[in-house]
Design an enzyme around this catalytic site. Structure first.
Site, PDB file in Angstrom:
ATOM      1  N   GLU A   1      -6.046   7.246   7.533  1.00 14.96           N
ATOM      2  CA  GLU A   1      -5.934   8.467   6.748  1.00 14.96           C
ATOM      3  C   GLU A   1      -4.581   8.902   6.649  1.00 14.96           C
ATOM      4  O   GLU A   1      -3.932   9.631   7.619  1.00 14.96           O
ATOM      5  CB  GLU A   1      -6.835   9.382   6.494  1.00 14.96           C
ATOM      6  CG  GLU A   1      -8.190   9.094   6.408  1.00 14.96           C
ATOM      7  CD  GLU A   1      -8.391   8.362   4.876  1.00 14.96           C
ATOM      8  OE1 GLU A   1      -7.844   8.544   3.850  1.00 14.96           O
ATOM      9  OE2 GLU A   1      -9.385   7.431   5.074  1.00 14.96           O
ATOM     10  N   SER A   2      -3.676   8.426   5.662  1.00 15.68           N
ATOM     11  CA  SER A   2      -2.353   8.708   5.518  1.00 15.68           C
ATOM     12  C   SER A   2      -1.751  10.181   5.943  1.00 15.68           C
ATOM     13  O   SER A   2      -1.011  10.595   6.429  1.00 15.68           O
ATOM     14  CB  SER A   2      -1.784   8.133   4.348  1.00 15.68           C
ATOM     15  OG  SER A   2      -2.316   8.895   3.265  1.00 15.68           O
TER      16      SER A   2
ATOM     17  N   CYS B   1       1.045  -1.300   0.189  1.00 20.22           N
ATOM     18  CA  CYS B   1       0.148  -0.111   0.124  1.00 20.22           C
ATOM     19  C   CYS B   1       0.918   1.157  -0.045  1.00 20.22           C
ATOM     20  O   CYS B   1       1.639   1.574   1.114  1.00 20.22           O
ATOM     21  CB  CYS B   1      -0.869  -0.166   1.313  1.00 20.22           C
ATOM     22  SG  CYS B   1      -1.904   1.608   1.288  1.00 20.22           S
TER      23      CYS B   1
ATOM     24  N   VAL C   1      -5.864   0.372   5.152  1.00 23.10           N
ATOM     25  CA  VAL C   1      -4.751   0.855   5.905  1.00 23.10           C
ATOM     26  C   VAL C   1      -4.217   2.134   4.962  1.00 23.10           C
ATOM     27  O   VAL C   1      -4.538   2.401   4.051  1.00 23.10           O
ATOM     28  CB  VAL C   1      -3.714  -0.279   5.897  1.00 23.10           C
ATOM     29  CG1 VAL C   1      -4.091  -1.333   6.656  1.00 23.10           C
ATOM     30  CG2 VAL C   1      -3.359  -0.703   4.663  1.00 23.10           C
TER      31      VAL C   1
END
Length: 192
Positions: A63-64, A11, A51
């Site tokens: 949420e990155s 990811c 993820v």
């Protein structure tokens, strides 16, 4: 304080968080998630089941982009945002518009018609930006670089995109891969 990263190596959004954690030298535990068989309990941590999720003392955060900002505030050293508010805003805007790179990337990955040309155009825009400055956010490496490099690495190493036509972008990637956090991510991508 304990940190747990719910992660998937493939990811690129999780890659952003891994890179920030490494750049800041933050210790954390990793729980690897199989994205093809997401465990039911993951939806308790993030209702979307995606993820990355970063959990600090049993408080999950998803949420990155939100996680990157959280880590920048919680662990301000070394700083990954510029000191000037206008420059910080410009970096945030670039990250907010990440779909200008990510949407063509996913279209290319799905082999959609016209996707190669769209992705080439996205790379060309980055190349122009990097001709004018060393890093996406300006003179210093930071969150803008971290936010976009996972897709560039994956395009090069997984989709076979040739970056030779983008000399400034190629030089940027070389500079980034000298950093241990980015070199580690390049190793993860190579192993996928």
């Amino acid at each position: 304080m304990s940190l747990v990263l719910y992660n998937a190596a493939r990811c690129p959004y999780a890659a952003r968080v891994r890179i920030v954690l490494a750049e800041k030298g933050i210790e954390f535990e990793t729980v690897e998630i199989d994205l093809s068989e997401r465990p039911a309990w993951l939806y308790e941590k993030n209702p979307t089941g995606r993820v990355p999720v970063l959990e600090e003392d049993d408080r999950p955060l998803a949420e990155s982009v939100v996680i990157m900002e959280f880590l920048e505030e919680r662990y301000p050293e070394p700083p990954l945002l510029p000191p000037d508010p206008a420059d910080r805003a410009a970096v945030r805007l670039l990250i907010f518009r990440d779909n200008e790179l990510t949407s063509p990337y996913y279209a290319l990955r799905r082999e959609e018609e016209g996707a190669a040309e769209q992705f080439d155009a996205a790379l060309a825009r980055l190349d122009v930006r990097l001709y004018e400055q060393d890093y996406l956010g300006g003179a210093e490496y930071g969150l803008a670089d971290i936010a976009l490099v996972p897709w560039v690495l994956r395009a090069r190493d997984m989709l076979g995109v040739n970056l030779n036509g983008y000399p400034s972008l190629g030089a940027w990637l070389e500079r980034l891969e000298e950093r241990p956090a980015i070199a580690d991510e390049a190793g993860i991508v190579a192993a996928l």
